[in-house]
Each structure stands twice: as C-alpha cells, then as structure tokens.
Design a protein around this motif. Structure first.
Motif, PDB file in Angstrom:
ATOM      1  N   SER A  67      36.243 109.316  15.458  1.00 59.02           N
ATOM      2  CA  SER A  67      36.199 108.367  14.344  1.00 59.02           C
ATOM      3  C   SER A  67      37.541 107.688  14.126  1.00 59.02           C
ATOM      4  CB  SER A  67      35.773 109.085  13.069  1.00 59.02           C
ATOM      5  OG  SER A  67      36.892 109.661  12.446  1.00 59.02           O
ATOM      6  N   GLY A  68      38.617 108.354  14.488  1.00 65.21           N
ATOM      7  CA  GLY A  68      39.919 107.695  14.409  1.00 65.21           C
ATOM      8  C   GLY A  68      40.538 107.669  13.031  1.00 65.21           C
ATOM      9  N   SER A  69      40.159 108.611  12.174  1.00 60.69           N
ATOM     10  CA  SER A  69      40.762 108.565  10.828  1.00 60.69           C
ATOM     11  C   SER A  69      42.248 108.904  10.887  1.00 60.69           C
ATOM     12  CB  SER A  69      40.022 109.489   9.856  1.00 60.69           C
ATOM     13  OG  SER A  69      40.262 110.855  10.134  1.00 60.69           O
ATOM     14  N   ASN A  70      42.648 109.842  11.738  1.00 63.79           N
ATOM     15  CA  ASN A  70      44.087 110.109  11.893  1.00 63.79           C
ATOM     16  C   ASN A  70      44.801 108.900  12.480  1.00 63.79           C
ATOM     17  OD1 ASN A  70      45.082 112.945  11.205  1.00 63.79           O
ATOM     18  ND2 ASN A  70      43.187 113.409  12.301  1.00 63.79           N
ATOM     19  N   GLY A 116      42.482 113.254  17.929  1.00 69.51           N
ATOM     20  CA  GLY A 116      41.071 113.483  18.174  1.00 69.51           C
ATOM     21  C   GLY A 116      40.686 113.042  19.576  1.00 69.51           C
ATOM     22  N   ILE A 140      47.179 117.073  17.501  1.00 73.93           N
ATOM     23  CA  ILE A 140      46.899 117.773  16.248  1.00 73.93           C
ATOM     24  C   ILE A 140      45.606 118.545  16.438  1.00 73.93           C
ATOM     25  CG2 ILE A 140      45.659 115.831  15.189  1.00 73.93           C
ATOM     26  CD1 ILE A 140      47.138 116.722  12.523  1.00 73.93           C
ATOM     27  N   HIS A 141      45.608 119.779  15.976  1.00 73.01           N
ATOM     28  CA  HIS A 141      44.437 120.644  16.150  1.00 73.01           C
ATOM     29  C   HIS A 141      44.094 121.252  14.792  1.00 73.01           C
ATOM     30  CE1 HIS A 141      41.644 123.202  18.347  1.00 73.01           C
ATOM     31  NE2 HIS A 141      41.983 124.153  17.505  1.00 73.01           N
ATOM     32  N   PRO A 142      42.793 121.289  14.440  1.00 74.91           N
ATOM     33  CA  PRO A 142      42.420 121.719  13.084  1.00 74.91           C
ATOM     34  C   PRO A 142      42.272 123.229  12.929  1.00 74.91           C
ATOM     35  CG  PRO A 142      40.493 120.908  14.203  1.00 74.91           C
ATOM     36  CD  PRO A 142      41.637 120.767  15.180  1.00 74.91           C
ATOM     37  N   GLU A 186      45.694 116.974   7.542  1.00 72.00           N
ATOM     38  CA  GLU A 186      46.112 116.302   8.785  1.00 72.00           C
ATOM     39  C   GLU A 186      46.667 114.919   8.448  1.00 72.00           C
ATOM     40  OE1 GLU A 186      43.312 116.348  12.082  1.00 72.00           O
ATOM     41  OE2 GLU A 186      42.339 118.127  11.267  1.00 72.00           O
TER      42      GLU A 186
HETATM   43  C1  GRF Z   1      40.783 116.095  13.784  1.00 68.83           C
HETATM   44  O1  GRF Z   1      40.263 117.179  13.075  1.00 68.83           O
HETATM   45  C2  GRF Z   1      41.814 116.575  14.772  1.00 68.83           C
HETATM   46  O2  GRF Z   1      42.485 117.710  14.356  1.00 68.83           O
HETATM   47  C3  GRF Z   1      40.989 116.906  15.967  1.00 68.83           C
HETATM   48  O3  GRF Z   1      39.962 115.941  15.980  1.00 68.83           O
HETATM   49  C4  GRF Z   1      39.746 115.442  14.666  1.00 68.83           C
HETATM   50  C5  GRF Z   1      39.903 113.956  14.757  1.00 68.83           C
HETATM   51  O4  GRF Z   1      39.444 113.309  13.635  1.00 68.83           O
HETATM   52  N1  GRF Z   1      41.801 116.994  17.139  1.00 68.83           N
HETATM   53  P1  GRF Z   1      39.670 111.740  13.510  1.00 68.83           P
HETATM   54  O5  GRF Z   1      39.043 111.093  14.736  1.00 68.83           O
HETATM   55  O6  GRF Z   1      41.150 111.494  13.443  1.00 68.83           O
HETATM   56  O7  GRF Z   1      38.959 111.347  12.271  1.00 68.83           O
END
Ligand code: GRF
Length: 198
Positions: free
Chosen positions: A14-17, A84, A104-106, A175
């Motif tokens: 989804s690319g929210s980060n 992600g 980044i890892h959740p 995050e």
């Molecule tokens: C996040 O939870 C990140 O830790 C993991 O994938 C997810 C990505 O979410 N590696 P988004 O695409 O940034 O919304």
C-alpha cells in the motif's frame, strides 16, 4: 548548496510508509526522494506516488541483481529504503549499497522475522504466542531476510482484545513516526559533510 542525497524507495504494497517518507522529506534541503520502485504492477504505492508527483517504475525481475543495480544507479540512488518490499534483495545490490539499504519490520527482531514472516502473519504469530508486547525494527539489509544490524527498535503493547488488524494498525502508526527520522540519522552518519554534522 550541498549536493543532494537521493533516496530510492522500494515497496510492494500500500505504500503508507513510503508516503510518509516522501512527505517528511518534501522540503528537506539535502535529502530527496528521487523515485519509487515496485515489483507489483497493482501495488497501492503507485497511485500514491503518482498523486504526489514522485517518479515510479516497475522492477521487471526482482532477482536480477545487475538489472536492479542499474535501475538504482539510473535514479542516482545514494540510499535504498525498503518500505513494505517483499522480495529478497539480490547480492549484487547488497554489495553495491553495503550499509546503505534500510528495512522496517513490524516486530521486535530477531523475533517474528525471517522468510515468510511478513504483514498480517507477523501479528497473528505474536497474538498466537500470547506476547504482552511487540514493536518494530529498523535495520540495515544484508543478504538474508531480517538479519542486518539494528538501527532502532520501538516497543508497542499488545492489548487484551487485539486482533491482527488492530495490532497491525498500532505498530504501523509507530512505523510512520520513526522511519523517516531514522533514515535522516543514518544519512547524517553516512554523509556528514552534506548534512552539516561535524
Ligand atoms: C509495514 O508493516 C512494514 O513494516 C512491512 O510492510 C508493511 C508495509 O506497509 N515491512 P505500507 O506498504 O508501508 O503501508
């Protein structure tokens, strides 16, 4: 004016980060998001990048290291930011960008990491194990999944009625708070002359 430090974001979802990162650095005098690469033609990150005017491109063969190195070089990449991104980074890319690839890892690595442990599965496993807390880990990338040196970990409580979704949302909020500042810290260590730190 110091030369820019170019970030390239890699995302599969989804690319929210990714969105938080390019927004965070939009007015930064040195750090600049130069582009987004994705391996998924239907990834949500593409629409977000287009809306924000961030150039994006597809990675044709994620396992083709030399091709990915060439794609990153064409964007003038200094720092690779995985947001992600679900494919393994080929050894040629790790070699070309040693110490300059972040992920980044959740979860609180080394717990709930490794191959196949991503997205909702991480939070399901944390809940199934009855953990009282989880969190996130920002780390450098090596040739394995989720094993590179850790730059930052942030703890997040697991609450009694959590579902994988409520837990995922709580971790994702953190995050969004921590990824961009950690990227800036690493960049300041790597390019002190450009970022004005002694
Ligand atoms: C996040 O939870 C990140 O830790 C993991 O994938 C997810 C990505 O979410 N590696 P988004 O695409 O940034 O919304």
């Amino acid at each position: 004016m110091p030369p820019h430090v170019h970030l390239t974001l890699l995302a599969s979802g989804s690319g929210s980060n990714a969105q938080v990162i390019w927004t965070h650095f939009a007015a930064h005098p040195v750090l600049r998001v130069g582009g987004v690469l994705t391996n998924k033609p239907d990834a949500g990150v593409i629409g977000k990048a287009e809306a924000a005017g961030i150039p994006w491109a597809l990675i044709g063969s994620p396992a083709d290291g030399p091709a990915l190195v060439a794609q990153l070089a064409a964007l003038g990449t200094d720092l690779v930011v995985l947001a992600g991104y679900l494919k393994r980074i080929p050894p040629e890319v790790v070699a070309a960008y040693t110490g300059r690839i972040l992920n980044i890892h959740p979860s609180l690595l080394p717990h709930y990491g490794g191959k196949g442990m991503y997205g909702r599965r991480v939070h399901e496993a944390v809940l199934a194990a009855g953990e009282a807390e989880t969190g996130l880990t920002i780390h450098l990338v090596d040739e394995q999944y989720d094993t590179g040196s850790i730059l930052r970990q942030v703890r997040v409580p697991v609450l009694p009625h959590d579902t994988p979704d409520t837990l995922a949302q709580r971790v994702l909020r953190e995050e969004h708070r921590h990824y961009a500042p950690t990227i800036a810290e690493l960049a300041a260590r790597l390019w002190p002359e450009r970022l004005g730190t002694p």
